[in-house]
Design an enzyme around this catalytic site. Structure first.
Site, PDB file in Angstrom:
ATOM      1  N   HIS A 194      -1.226  -5.705 -22.513  1.00 43.48           N
ATOM      2  CA  HIS A 194      -2.279  -6.063 -23.002  1.00 43.48           C
ATOM      3  C   HIS A 194      -2.237  -7.728 -23.247  1.00 43.48           C
ATOM      4  O   HIS A 194      -3.667  -7.984 -22.304  1.00 43.48           O
ATOM      5  CB  HIS A 194      -2.885  -6.565 -24.495  1.00 43.48           C
ATOM      6  CG  HIS A 194      -2.702  -4.786 -24.883  1.00 43.48           C
ATOM      7  ND1 HIS A 194      -3.020  -4.306 -26.055  1.00 43.48           N
ATOM      8  CD2 HIS A 194      -3.217  -3.569 -23.950  1.00 43.48           C
ATOM      9  CE1 HIS A 194      -3.097  -3.388 -26.619  1.00 43.48           C
ATOM     10  NE2 HIS A 194      -3.436  -2.334 -24.982  1.00 43.48           N
ATOM     11  N   ARG A 301      -6.534  12.610  -5.874  1.00 40.75           N
ATOM     12  CA  ARG A 301      -5.901  13.386  -6.607  1.00 40.75           C
ATOM     13  C   ARG A 301      -6.293  14.178  -7.856  1.00 40.75           C
ATOM     14  O   ARG A 301      -7.135  13.909  -8.790  1.00 40.75           O
ATOM     15  CB  ARG A 301      -4.456  12.637  -6.864  1.00 40.75           C
ATOM     16  CG  ARG A 301      -3.848  12.294  -5.667  1.00 40.75           C
ATOM     17  CD  ARG A 301      -2.652  11.315  -6.238  1.00 40.75           C
ATOM     18  NE  ARG A 301      -2.262  10.818  -4.161  1.00 40.75           N
ATOM     19  CZ  ARG A 301      -1.221  10.029  -4.038  1.00 40.75           C
ATOM     20  NH1 ARG A 301      -2.622   8.712  -4.318  1.00 40.75           N
ATOM     21  NH2 ARG A 301      -0.942   9.641  -3.525  1.00 40.75           N
ATOM     22  N   ARG A 337      -8.515  16.959  -3.296  1.00 40.01           N
ATOM     23  CA  ARG A 337      -6.816  17.896  -3.325  1.00 40.01           C
ATOM     24  C   ARG A 337      -6.733  18.790  -4.050  1.00 40.01           C
ATOM     25  O   ARG A 337      -6.812  18.139  -5.067  1.00 40.01           O
ATOM     26  CB  ARG A 337      -6.313  16.890  -2.852  1.00 40.01           C
ATOM     27  CG  ARG A 337      -4.661  17.704  -2.265  1.00 40.01           C
ATOM     28  CD  ARG A 337      -3.849  16.973  -1.946  1.00 40.01           C
ATOM     29  NE  ARG A 337      -3.460  16.214  -3.413  1.00 40.01           N
ATOM     30  CZ  ARG A 337      -2.061  14.848  -3.471  1.00 40.01           C
ATOM     31  NH1 ARG A 337      -2.196  14.291  -2.671  1.00 40.01           N
ATOM     32  NH2 ARG A 337      -1.596  14.626  -4.809  1.00 40.01           N
ATOM     33  N   GLU A 436       1.503  16.748   5.869  1.00 38.23           N
ATOM     34  CA  GLU A 436       3.034  15.941   5.302  1.00 38.23           C
ATOM     35  C   GLU A 436       4.058  16.464   5.528  1.00 38.23           C
ATOM     36  O   GLU A 436       4.965  16.556   4.556  1.00 38.23           O
ATOM     37  CB  GLU A 436       2.414  15.631   4.037  1.00 38.23           C
ATOM     38  CG  GLU A 436       1.501  17.246   3.686  1.00 38.23           C
ATOM     39  CD  GLU A 436       1.527  16.557   1.535  1.00 38.23           C
ATOM     40  OE1 GLU A 436       1.707  15.289   1.155  1.00 38.23           O
ATOM     41  OE2 GLU A 436       0.984  17.209   0.944  1.00 38.23           O
ATOM     42  N   ASN A 459       4.016   9.797   2.502  1.00 32.82           N
ATOM     43  CA  ASN A 459       4.927   9.598   2.008  1.00 32.82           C
ATOM     44  C   ASN A 459       5.608  11.166   2.054  1.00 32.82           C
ATOM     45  O   ASN A 459       7.069  11.130   2.116  1.00 32.82           O
ATOM     46  CB  ASN A 459       3.627   9.730   0.274  1.00 32.82           C
ATOM     47  CG  ASN A 459       2.936   8.839   0.354  1.00 32.82           C
ATOM     48  OD1 ASN A 459       3.115   7.661   1.258  1.00 32.82           O
ATOM     49  ND2 ASN A 459       2.255   9.112  -0.050  1.00 32.82           N
ATOM     50  N   ASP A 460       4.740  12.051   1.805  1.00 29.67           N
ATOM     51  CA  ASP A 460       5.489  13.245   2.030  1.00 29.67           C
ATOM     52  C   ASP A 460       5.580  13.762   3.331  1.00 29.67           C
ATOM     53  O   ASP A 460       7.250  14.362   3.315  1.00 29.67           O
ATOM     54  CB  ASP A 460       4.781  14.802   1.596  1.00 29.67           C
ATOM     55  CG  ASP A 460       5.255  14.327  -0.135  1.00 29.67           C
ATOM     56  OD1 ASP A 460       6.005  14.450  -0.314  1.00 29.67           O
ATOM     57  OD2 ASP A 460       3.988  15.106  -0.567  1.00 29.67           O
ATOM     58  N   ARG A 470      12.094  11.460  -1.811  1.00 31.77           N
ATOM     59  CA  ARG A 470      10.957   9.223  -1.521  1.00 31.77           C
ATOM     60  C   ARG A 470      11.143   8.869  -2.761  1.00 31.77           C
ATOM     61  O   ARG A 470      10.703   7.803  -3.385  1.00 31.77           O
ATOM     62  CB  ARG A 470       9.491   9.613  -1.418  1.00 31.77           C
ATOM     63  CG  ARG A 470       8.447  10.803  -2.849  1.00 31.77           C
ATOM     64  CD  ARG A 470       7.254  11.497  -2.053  1.00 31.77           C
ATOM     65  NE  ARG A 470       6.191  11.003  -2.850  1.00 31.77           N
ATOM     66  CZ  ARG A 470       5.203  11.043  -3.134  1.00 31.77           C
ATOM     67  NH1 ARG A 470       4.955  12.099  -1.949  1.00 31.77           N
ATOM     68  NH2 ARG A 470       4.371  10.374  -3.009  1.00 31.77           N
ATOM     69  N   CYS A 507      -3.938   9.419   4.465  1.00 29.72           N
ATOM     70  CA  CYS A 507      -3.981   9.268   3.290  1.00 29.72           C
ATOM     71  C   CYS A 507      -2.554   8.835   2.636  1.00 29.72           C
ATOM     72  O   CYS A 507      -3.167   8.301   1.393  1.00 29.72           O
ATOM     73  CB  CYS A 507      -4.608   9.867   3.095  1.00 29.72           C
ATOM     74  SG  CYS A 507      -3.855  11.338   2.655  1.00 29.72           S
TER      75      CYS A 507
HETATM   76  C1  PEP Z   1       1.168  11.921   1.102  1.00 31.34           C
HETATM   77  O1  PEP Z   1       2.223  12.363   0.497  1.00 31.34           O
HETATM   78  O2  PEP Z   1       1.169  10.991   1.944  1.00 31.34           O
HETATM   79  C2  PEP Z   1       0.057  11.872  -0.389  1.00 31.34           C
HETATM   80  C3  PEP Z   1      -0.865  11.265   0.006  1.00 31.34           C
HETATM   81  O3  PEP Z   1      -0.066  12.449  -1.049  1.00 31.34           O
HETATM   82  P1  PEP Z   1       0.845  12.026  -2.258  1.00 31.34           P
HETATM   83  O4  PEP Z   1       1.320  10.996  -2.512  1.00 31.34           O
HETATM   84  O5  PEP Z   1       0.192  12.681  -3.601  1.00 31.34           O
HETATM   85  O6  PEP Z   1       2.646  13.803  -2.488  1.00 31.34           O
HETATM   86 MG    MG Z   2       2.131  14.256  -0.627  1.00 36.14          MG
END
Ligand code: PEP
Ligand code: MG
Length: 600
Positions: A194, A301, A337, A436, A459-460, A470, A507
């Site tokens: 807070h 998401r 998604r 991904e 990311n994946d 990750r 994304c």
């Molecule tokens: C990703 O994998 O890049 C992605 C956007 O999905 P998340 O991070 O939800 O796995």
């Molecule tokens: Mg992903």
């Protein structure tokens, strides 16, 4: 330098330079005092009067917070006010006074300890804030009963001061005068506590979670606090102070440029239009995406619909949520998604079997296709919301073409059923693939031919291409989405989509950051979906660079040998268009090129 530098979490940005005052704001020592039987009712009255006074005080603070920080932030005080009004608690304290002839402050302390123990036993995740609220209220009531004021000292501050505390209460934070209190350092607390939220809204730079701050910072020590980087520098030299102040000026300059950019077009200097959408994980991000003029949601998401709940969400709940998001972005797509369960996302109501390698296991589209009961409910909700909004559907972790085909078949079946049931719904909706996995990237030409759109989850894609978990901090240095191997895959996907005439976007997190945005534009992506707070920075970057230069940089990057080389090339390319110092990237520009490209 390092023994003068403390590290924490930057929770409110900006630089503060001032002398430290150290607050040891702890529970006061409450003497064990008993009162004669004849005084007992007087003691109960004293308790009630103190509670009333503290409540009035908190209501004042609430009004102050509303004034200084906003309506939402002011609600932070509601929990404490409610605690004060809790009848059961108060009659418990009164009982202790009457039965044991305790002085009101001792009785209040006992009761608060009892409640604290009870709450601690529940192990609820929201406990930390509730316990902080309980301590806040308890200290205030007890101090009032003991005739000890805790706030007077703040009124006498007239010099630039950095307040150092074990834990900062929201009540104290909202009173601080920004003119003189130029920074806050706290041992406890995170970005979501807070006091951090209030410090941010009021605009006082703050670093929380600084272990040992109270012991290491002596009262009167000069301090440079950097609420963006999360650092506290003790006894700075004049040169360090000047550096920090110059840095702050540049940050403000950038912030004002970013404010201007919000209503401007997202277009490169040579006229290429780049569509910028927002990634929305939680409903409260919708507002930030709207305020920053996101052109729709490129990644909605849906796991949050399950996380923190005891049951899977119903079709109606999901329909309502998708409609709500679509309504927030009229005229733009919202890319829903489908559930990405398993792997690192394991909400309680979804009971996944434990696996040796969950990231390589029963995850995402695999789960959905094996559990059509869960999947069909979500598809029906998307179809219903698509009746009056622009809803697109996107499948995560695709590795095979049949996953797309089977999803399409289920969508078609549910559309037919909905029509038969007389429920208002779209008869179809665009179905896209999240690229991904290396498998999907390699098959991008075939996927692009069959899907309505592609979106790269870097990311994946990075995790699976480089075989780097990750979430593993030990491997963090190896998690480099700029690795040439990942770049080649990104290029293949962009080319495949272009050949098939289908839209492709990125994304993953990398799109939220200027150097990568430049790279992705150069690789051929004209749509980026980014974390809502990053939208102005990415748009600002888009508006500074030319697509031609981005393409040349991407070409060079594809020929590079390492991720570090790629980053160097990108810094050099970006430095031609912007002052990297504004982005705090200059120190990482290769030394030889820094002088040449920055004219320094
Ligand atoms: C990703 O994998 O890049 C992605 C956007 O999905 P998340 O991070 O939800 O796995
Ligand atoms: Mg992903």
């Amino acid at each position: 330098m390092s023994d003068r530098q403390l590290k924490g979490i930057g929770v409110s940005p900006g630089i503060g330079v001032g002398a430290a005052i150290v607050v040891r704001w702890t529970m006061p020592e409450v003497p064990h005092r008993v009162v004669p039987r004849s005084q007992v009712e007087k003691e109960v009255r004293r308790l009630r009067a103190a509670v009333k006074d503290v409540k009035r005080y908190l209501q004042d603070m609430r009004a102050k917070a509303e004034d200084r920080a906003g309506v939402d932030e002011a609600r932070i005080f509601d929990a404490q006010i409610l605690m004060l009004e809790d009848k059961e608690f108060l009659s418990g304290v009164a009982d202790l006074i009457r039965e044991n002839h305790l002085a009101a402050e001792k009785a209040y302390e006992f009761k608060a300890l009892e409640v604290r123990d009870m709450w601690a036993a529940t192990g609820s995740p929201r406990l930390k804030d509730r316990l902080a609220d309980l301590s806040g209220v308890t200290v205030r009531v007890i101090e009032h009963l003991m005739h000890r004021g805790s706030d007077e000292r703040w009124e006498s501050i007239t010099q630039p001061t950095v307040v150092v505390a074990k834990e900062l209460s929201p009540g104290l934070t909202v009173q601080l005068d920004r003119e003189h209190v130029v920074g806050l350092v706290s041992e406890e607390g995170t970005r979501t506590s807070h006091a951090a939220i209030l410090a941010h809204s009021i605009g006082i730079p703050a670093v929380f979670g600084v272990a040992g701050a109270i012991e290491r910072i002596e009262a009167g020590t000069m301090v440079v606090l950097d609420g963006t980087r999360g650092t506290v520098l003790l006894q700075p030299t004049p040169h360090e102070i000047a550096d920090a102040q110059a840095q702050e000026l540049r940050r403000r300059e950038l912030a004002s440029q970013l404010e201007e950019v919000v209503d401007q077009q997202s277009v490169t200097t040579d006229g290429l239009r780049i569509v910028l959408r927002g990634n929305v994980d939680l409903p409260d991000e919708i507002k930030a995406a709207q305020e920053h003029r996101a052109e729709g949601v490129g990644l909605l998401r849906t796991e949050f619909l399950i996380t923190g709940h005891t049951a899977l969400p119903s079709e109606d709940e999901q329909t309502a949520y998708f409609r709500r998001v679509a309504k927030a972005f009229p005229g733009h797509p919202v890319v829903v998604r489908t559930y990405d369960l398993g792997g690192d996302k394991l909400p309680a109501p979804f009971r996944a079997p434990s696996e040796v390698n969950p990231q390589l296991g029963w995850r995402a589209i695999r789960v959905c296709l094996d559990r059509p009961d869960i999947f069909r409910t979500q598809l029906r909700a998307a179809l219903r919301a698509a009746k009056d909004g622009e809803i697109w559907l996107m499948i995560p972790l695709v590795t095979r073409l049949d996953e797309l085909e089977r999803t399409r078949a289920l969508v078609a079946e549910e559309a037919t059923k909905l029509a038969r049931e007389g429920i208002a719904a779209a008869t179809s909706l665009p179905v896209g693939v999240m690229v991904e996995t290396p498998a999907a990237a390699v098959m991008a030409d075939r996927l692009a031919a069959e899907a309505d759109f592609l979106s790269v989850g870097t990311n994946d894609l990075t995790q699976y291409t480089l075989v780097v978990d990750r979430g593993n901090a030990r491997l963090a240095e190896r998690f480099t989405p700029h690795d040439p191997s990942v770049l080649r895959l990104l290029k293949m996907v962009a080319d495949a989509a272009r050949t098939a005439g289908k839209p492709a976007s990125v994304c993953g997190e990398m799109a939220s950051e200027p150097l990568s945005a430049l790279l992705l534009i150069g690789l051929g992506y004209e749509t980026l979906s980014v974390a809502p707070p990053a939208l102005p920075l990415v748009k600002w970057t888009v508006r500074q660079v030319s697509a031609a230069r981005a393409r040349a940089a991407a070409e060079q990057a594809l020929a590079a040998r390492t991720a570090a080389e790629v980053l160097d090339l990108l810094r050099i390319a970006l430095a031609e268009a912007v002052d990297l110092k504004l982005l705090d990237l200059d120190s990482r520009l290769p030394a030889a090129r820094r002088a040449a490209s920055l004219n320094v």
